[in-house]
Design a protein around this motif. Structure first.
Motif, PDB file in Angstrom:
ATOM      1  N   LEU A 132      49.134  22.154  61.702  1.00  0.00           N
ATOM      2  CA  LEU A 132      48.403  20.972  61.894  1.00  0.00           C
ATOM      3  C   LEU A 132      47.125  21.209  62.655  1.00  0.00           C
ATOM      4  CD1 LEU A 132      51.346  18.486  62.545  1.00  0.00           C
ATOM      5  CD2 LEU A 132      50.140  18.740  60.303  1.00  0.00           C
ATOM      6  N   GLU A 133      47.033  22.298  63.425  1.00  0.00           N
ATOM      7  CA  GLU A 133      45.645  22.388  64.034  1.00  0.00           C
ATOM      8  C   GLU A 133      44.601  22.630  63.083  1.00  0.00           C
ATOM      9  OE1 GLU A 133      46.128  25.634  66.679  1.00  0.00           O
ATOM     10  OE2 GLU A 133      47.679  24.738  68.028  1.00  0.00           O
ATOM     11  N   PHE A 134      44.723  23.159  61.894  1.00  0.00           N
ATOM     12  CA  PHE A 134      43.936  23.433  60.834  1.00  0.00           C
ATOM     13  C   PHE A 134      44.229  22.324  59.737  1.00  0.00           C
ATOM     14  CE2 PHE A 134      41.473  27.052  58.444  1.00  0.00           C
ATOM     15  CZ  PHE A 134      40.414  26.211  58.701  1.00  0.00           C
ATOM     16  N   SER A 135      44.493  21.024  60.180  1.00  0.00           N
ATOM     17  CA  SER A 135      44.880  19.882  59.049  1.00  0.00           C
ATOM     18  C   SER A 135      43.799  19.864  58.039  1.00  0.00           C
ATOM     19  CB  SER A 135      45.158  18.782  59.841  1.00  0.00           C
ATOM     20  OG  SER A 135      44.066  18.277  60.549  1.00  0.00           O
ATOM     21  N   ILE A 136      42.444  19.981  58.351  1.00  0.00           N
ATOM     22  CA  ILE A 136      41.384  19.738  57.285  1.00  0.00           C
ATOM     23  C   ILE A 136      41.248  20.895  56.189  1.00  0.00           C
ATOM     24  CG2 ILE A 136      39.636  21.238  58.547  1.00  0.00           C
ATOM     25  CD1 ILE A 136      39.062  17.692  56.848  1.00  0.00           C
ATOM     26  N   PHE A 137      42.154  21.793  56.369  1.00  0.00           N
ATOM     27  CA  PHE A 137      42.344  22.870  55.348  1.00  0.00           C
ATOM     28  C   PHE A 137      42.261  22.785  54.156  1.00  0.00           C
ATOM     29  CE2 PHE A 137      43.877  26.576  53.639  1.00  0.00           C
ATOM     30  CZ  PHE A 137      43.175  27.659  53.682  1.00  0.00           C
ATOM     31  N   PRO A 138      43.125  21.740  53.666  1.00  0.00           N
ATOM     32  CA  PRO A 138      43.346  21.441  52.266  1.00  0.00           C
ATOM     33  C   PRO A 138      41.825  20.837  51.645  1.00  0.00           C
ATOM     34  CG  PRO A 138      45.024  20.708  53.252  1.00  0.00           C
ATOM     35  CD  PRO A 138      44.336  21.218  54.248  1.00  0.00           C
ATOM     36  N   SER A 139      41.163  19.892  52.437  1.00  0.00           N
ATOM     37  CA  SER A 139      39.856  19.536  51.902  1.00  0.00           C
ATOM     38  C   SER A 139      38.815  20.587  51.943  1.00  0.00           C
ATOM     39  CB  SER A 139      39.329  18.078  52.823  1.00  0.00           C
ATOM     40  OG  SER A 139      40.370  17.465  52.641  1.00  0.00           O
ATOM     41  N   LEU A 140      38.936  21.533  53.109  1.00  0.00           N
ATOM     42  CA  LEU A 140      37.981  22.521  53.102  1.00  0.00           C
ATOM     43  C   LEU A 140      38.008  23.404  51.910  1.00  0.00           C
ATOM     44  CD1 LEU A 140      35.588  23.671  54.957  1.00  0.00           C
ATOM     45  CD2 LEU A 140      37.444  24.975  56.301  1.00  0.00           C
ATOM     46  N   LEU A 141      39.283  23.639  51.663  1.00  0.00           N
ATOM     47  CA  LEU A 141      39.661  24.476  50.617  1.00  0.00           C
ATOM     48  C   LEU A 141      38.834  24.026  49.138  1.00  0.00           C
ATOM     49  CD1 LEU A 141      41.150  27.116  49.794  1.00  0.00           C
ATOM     50  CD2 LEU A 141      43.102  25.747  49.077  1.00  0.00           C
ATOM     51  N   LEU A 142      38.968  22.863  48.905  1.00  0.00           N
ATOM     52  CA  LEU A 142      38.341  22.246  47.751  1.00  0.00           C
ATOM     53  C   LEU A 142      36.810  22.277  47.793  1.00  0.00           C
ATOM     54  CD1 LEU A 142      38.191  20.311  45.124  1.00  0.00           C
ATOM     55  CD2 LEU A 142      38.275  18.420  46.674  1.00  0.00           C
ATOM     56  N   LEU A 143      36.104  22.028  49.189  1.00  0.00           N
ATOM     57  CA  LEU A 143      34.924  22.286  49.063  1.00  0.00           C
ATOM     58  C   LEU A 143      34.260  23.396  48.867  1.00  0.00           C
ATOM     59  CD1 LEU A 143      34.095  19.681  52.247  1.00  0.00           C
ATOM     60  CD2 LEU A 143      33.893  19.276  49.827  1.00  0.00           C
ATOM     61  N   LEU A 144      34.932  24.664  49.595  1.00  0.00           N
ATOM     62  CA  LEU A 144      34.672  26.089  49.571  1.00  0.00           C
ATOM     63  C   LEU A 144      34.705  26.548  48.114  1.00  0.00           C
ATOM     64  CD1 LEU A 144      36.145  27.461  52.676  1.00  0.00           C
ATOM     65  CD2 LEU A 144      33.531  26.968  52.252  1.00  0.00           C
ATOM     66  N   THR A 145      35.699  25.866  47.357  1.00  0.00           N
ATOM     67  CA  THR A 145      36.026  26.425  46.002  1.00  0.00           C
ATOM     68  C   THR A 145      34.694  25.920  45.019  1.00  0.00           C
ATOM     69  OG1 THR A 145      38.439  26.350  46.218  1.00  0.00           O
ATOM     70  CG2 THR A 145      37.684  26.216  44.104  1.00  0.00           C
ATOM     71  N   LEU A 146      34.407  24.650  45.343  1.00  0.00           N
ATOM     72  CA  LEU A 146      33.472  23.928  44.722  1.00  0.00           C
ATOM     73  C   LEU A 146      32.165  24.645  44.975  1.00  0.00           C
ATOM     74  CD1 LEU A 146      32.587  21.653  42.942  1.00  0.00           C
ATOM     75  CD2 LEU A 146      32.353  20.287  44.860  1.00  0.00           C
ATOM     76  N   PHE A 147      32.125  24.925  45.857  1.00  0.00           N
ATOM     77  CA  PHE A 147      30.593  25.881  46.500  1.00  0.00           C
ATOM     78  C   PHE A 147      30.557  27.215  45.712  1.00  0.00           C
ATOM     79  CE2 PHE A 147      28.571  28.436  50.132  1.00  0.00           C
ATOM     80  CZ  PHE A 147      27.021  27.981  49.485  1.00  0.00           C
ATOM     81  N   ARG A 148      31.823  28.092  45.702  1.00  0.00           N
ATOM     82  CA  ARG A 148      31.735  29.213  44.970  1.00  0.00           C
ATOM     83  C   ARG A 148      31.529  29.159  43.594  1.00  0.00           C
ATOM     84  NH1 ARG A 148      35.668  30.253  47.747  1.00  0.00           N
ATOM     85  NH2 ARG A 148      37.373  29.850  46.259  1.00  0.00           N
ATOM     86  N   LEU A 149      32.160  27.981  42.879  1.00  0.00           N
ATOM     87  CA  LEU A 149      32.058  27.737  41.476  1.00  0.00           C
ATOM     88  C   LEU A 149      30.530  27.559  41.148  1.00  0.00           C
ATOM     89  CD1 LEU A 149      35.247  25.813  40.473  1.00  0.00           C
ATOM     90  CD2 LEU A 149      34.615  28.116  40.031  1.00  0.00           C
ATOM     91  N   GLY A 150      30.019  26.655  42.216  1.00  0.00           N
ATOM     92  CA  GLY A 150      28.531  26.610  41.817  1.00  0.00           C
ATOM     93  C   GLY A 150      27.793  27.607  42.039  1.00  0.00           C
ATOM     94  N   LEU A 151      28.042  28.481  42.891  1.00  0.00           N
ATOM     95  CA  LEU A 151      27.362  29.943  43.035  1.00  0.00           C
ATOM     96  C   LEU A 151      27.334  30.461  41.889  1.00  0.00           C
ATOM     97  CD1 LEU A 151      27.757  31.320  46.666  1.00  0.00           C
ATOM     98  CD2 LEU A 151      25.615  30.263  45.540  1.00  0.00           C
ATOM     99  N   ASN A 152      28.592  30.713  41.218  1.00  0.00           N
ATOM    100  CA  ASN A 152      28.954  31.504  40.015  1.00  0.00           C
ATOM    101  C   ASN A 152      28.112  30.753  38.809  1.00  0.00           C
ATOM    102  OD1 ASN A 152      30.922  32.984  41.025  1.00  0.00           O
ATOM    103  ND2 ASN A 152      32.502  31.668  40.720  1.00  0.00           N
ATOM    104  N   VAL A 153      28.113  29.451  38.724  1.00  0.00           N
ATOM    105  CA  VAL A 153      27.389  29.111  37.579  1.00  0.00           C
ATOM    106  C   VAL A 153      25.773  29.364  37.664  1.00  0.00           C
ATOM    107  CG1 VAL A 153      26.426  26.815  36.610  1.00  0.00           C
ATOM    108  CG2 VAL A 153      28.771  27.151  36.977  1.00  0.00           C
ATOM    109  N   SER A 154      25.294  29.344  38.953  1.00  0.00           N
ATOM    110  CA  SER A 154      23.866  29.828  39.241  1.00  0.00           C
ATOM    111  C   SER A 154      23.583  31.290  38.909  1.00  0.00           C
ATOM    112  CB  SER A 154      23.413  29.219  40.697  1.00  0.00           C
ATOM    113  OG  SER A 154      23.513  28.013  40.837  1.00  0.00           O
TER     114      SER A 154
END
Length: 676
Positions: free
Chosen positions: A53-75
């Motif tokens: 629970l000290e890293f409770s933001i991890f699920p949302s952060l996981l989504l944002l980082l995945t989206l960022f990585r896919l954006g880089l892949n597209v570019s």
């Protein structure tokens, strides 16, 4: 809005822009390095958390980082296919890994993808799913454990609330992680597809549009594809590893590094065995200098850890002795001995199965229900009941204390049932004669074999847990006024203020302080009048508090305002209310002997007149009891509280009502007159 909050919003918008607008190679290189840095930071944070629970933001952060990585892949894919260029970082990674053989580089990349997809991502997804299911299944048991600790007095209401919130947060977190792990799996699949697209379409575009030969095209696009894949798969591998660490983490006092070293090297003697095994391997064709180096290193580490462990044990022992000595000498140790619990339930060792859940005891659950029931009935939050065994009591004996003073006791036979005859004394069944503890009715302890016969004869048969639960309930009702102190009154006022702030401001702190309000409420509870309807009570105090601060008189005004509640309490399903009316002569006598002082009023009646009134009431109450009617005395409002004070010492069970406390629609039937 804070700059940090704004930066996150801007970052999400830039990710969306990357999916649509072509990015220059320099900017792509910058974003790729940022992506690697963020993934490394997430992995390090995951390794250093002691609780998920000290890293409770991890699920949302996981989504944002995945989206960022896919954006880089597209570019990068757009840049590779359109310009055969994707920035210096991609080219460097591709050249470093492939070298002079694009096929070798592609194989290494494929192995990296397989490791991530089939090993780490697949495992993290499965662990997330199981953890979410087990967490949800364990919630009821954890809630019951908190209630049990609360009733046993091991934790306070605040601690119980914090633990319940933590359980809810854990369920939410693992549920979110179960869904978020699908992002990691989808990202790995998308990475594989993008690599295939880059190579296949890169060859086609290079040979058809850019005039490259097959060898040149395969060499160029394989290097760029491998470089692009590595720059996306390395951060993805770090994120997948962080996901696995978070969902497999067990709560502890240390981070991952300290827990691994502490638990893996907990037994130094095992290092001797492992080191000796490595030395024996030196007798085989394996190079002896390697096995000797590893074996001696393990033996040396085992020796050093053994010495360190002995030193730590000696230090801990010395500290414990110092703490014990200081605790015995500290004044706090004595202060703790004089504290008392609001409610205590003690029992002999034979009654331990009552409270032991492992032996089928449900006393803790029953007390939870008692506290809830009394909160609904009386409007008072009953303090935690501290339950403990006491070897000084008889094996089957129990006793109940309120504010440190014993107020009730009784005996239970756990292997028997308590049977109460509807007709008083009855020898229709055999049993051990006793008295029902809550109401003092004659009863018998009977065996289980006799239970059916007793029920056939019309006996009321009750099991021991129900007997003690009923006794506890009635005793708490009788002493509810003692459990309501200033602190508890302040909590009730604060709760009322959330919904009725103006009403509370008109009553307290002026004209009535917390202590005066507490006396009014305690007066009501003393006569078994619920204080649940606090808004009506405070409306009355607001109306009459400026006229008088006599809490006895204010309580009478409040009772009249609660006439509907009091009427329903005594009338219930009956057509009429049978009462003993106080004669005019008695009322006149009482009224003439009321003495007014600056501290309030009191009844100064001579002993003979007091005794005559009490005897008159007692005789008629006894006759009503034979008819199974509830004894109620009805008088005028001016003398009600004085007559109640007079009867309370000798006949506490008799209710005294005034005419103003009954609704006009109630039919009152006088069955006797109180006279001198």
């Amino acid at each position: 809005m804070a700059a940090r909050d704004l930066s996150v919003l801007v970052g999400v918008i830039l990710i969306i822009v990357m999916l649509v607008i072509p990015m220059p190679p320099v900017l792509l290189s910058l974003f790729i390095l940022v992506n690697i840095s963020l993934a490394l930071m997430v992995a390090l944070v995951a390794m250093n958390t002691t609780d998920a629970l000290e890293f409770s933001i991890f699920p949302s952060l996981l989504l944002l980082l995945t989206l960022f990585r896919l954006g880089l892949n597209v570019s990068t894919t757009r840049s590779i296919l359109s310009e055969a260029e994707a920035g210096g970082v991609v080219s460097t990674f591709g050249t470093f890994v492939t070298g002079n053989s694009p096929l070798v580089g592609f194989v290494i990349f494929a192995i990296l993808v397989i490791i991530q997809f089939l090993v780490i991502t697949k495992g993290a997804e499965r662990v997330s799913e199981v953890a979410a299911r087990f967490t949800l299944d364990a919630m009821p048991g954890k809630q019951m454990s908190i209630d049990a600790d609360l009733n046993a007095g091991l934790i306070s209401e605040v601690q119980a609330k914090e633990r319940r919130e933590k359980i809810e947060n854990e369920a939410d977190f693992h549920g979110a992680m179960d869904g978020a792990s699908k992002f990691v799996k989808g990202d790995a699949i998308a990475g594989i597809i993008i690599v295939l697209i880059n190579i296949i379409f890169g060859l086609i575009i290079g040979m058809t549009q850019k005039g490259m030969g097959f060898g040149e095209a395969i060499n160029t696009y394989t290097k760029l594809t491998v470089g692009d894949g590595l720059t996306s798969q390395i951060p993805a591998l770090l994120i997948s590893t962080a996901t696995g660490i978070v969902v497999t983490r067990v709560n502890s006092e240390g981070n991952l590094g300290s827990d691994v070293t502490k638990q893996l090297f907990r037994y130094p003697k095992l290092l001797y065995i492992a080191g000796a095994t490595m030395l024996l391997l030196g007798l085989t064709p394996i190079p002896i200098f390697i096995t000797t180096f590893i074996g001696l290193a393990m033996i040396g580490a085992g020796y050093a850890m053994s010495r360190s462990e002995e030193t730590i044990e000696e230090t801990v022992a010395d500290e414990e002795e110092e703490m014990e000595s200081s605790d015995m000498q500290s004044p706090e140790n004595v202060v703790n001995l004089i504290s008392t619990d609001p409610i205590e339930f003690e029992f002999g060792y034979a009654l331990i199965p009552l409270a032991d859940a492992n032996q089928g005891g449900d006393l803790l659950d029953r007390i939870v229900m008692i506290r809830r029931q009394l909160a609904i009935e009386l409007g008072l939050v009953i303090p935690v009941v501290r339950i403990r065994d006491n070897i000084q009591l008889n094996p089957n004996e129990y006793r109940l204390k309120v504010k440190g003073n014993q107020v009730a006791s009784g005996e239970l036979l756990l292997d028997h049932y308590l049977a109460m005859s509807p007709g008083g004394e009855d020898d229709a069944i055999e049993g051990i004669d006793t008295q029902e503890p809550a109401f003092g009715l004659p009863a018998k302890w009977i065996t289980e074999e006799t239970k059916e016969d007793a029920e056939m004869f019309g006996y009321t048969v009750v099991d021991p847990p129900s007997v003690v639960s009923t006794h506890i309930t009635e005793i708490i009702k009788q002493h509810a006024h003692m459990l309501l102190g200033r602190q508890e009154t302040k909590q009730l006022i604060d709760h009322l203020q959330e919904s009725y702030p103006i009403l509370v401001e008109e009553v307290t702190p002026d004209p009535l302080n917390t202590g005066e309000i507490q006396k009014v409420l305690a007066k009501l509870l003393r006569e078994n009048v619920s204080i649940k309807n606090l808004p009506v009570i405070f409306e009355t105090l607001a109306d009459f508090g400026k006229m008088t601060n006599d809490t006895e008189l204010l309580a009478e005004y409040v009772r009249q305002s609660l006439s509907t509640q009091i009427t329903n309490q005594f009338v219930q399903d009956r057509d009429s209310l049978k009462v003993l009316t106080v004669s005019g002569k008695v009322e006149k006598t009482v009224a003439e002997h009321i003495q007014q002082t600056e501290h309030g009023s009191y009844l100064a009646l001579d002993p003979d007149s007091q005794q005559a009134i009490v005897q008159s009431v007692a005789q008629q109450v006894e006759q009503l009891s034979l008819q199974e009617d509830t004894p109620i005395v009805l008088c005028s409002p001016a003398v009600r509280m004085y007559i109640k004070q007079l009867l309370e010492r000798f006949l506490p069970q008799v209710a005294v009502l005034s005419y103003n406390e009954l609704e006009p629609s109630v039919e009152v039937q006088s069955v006797g007159v109180v006279n001198i």
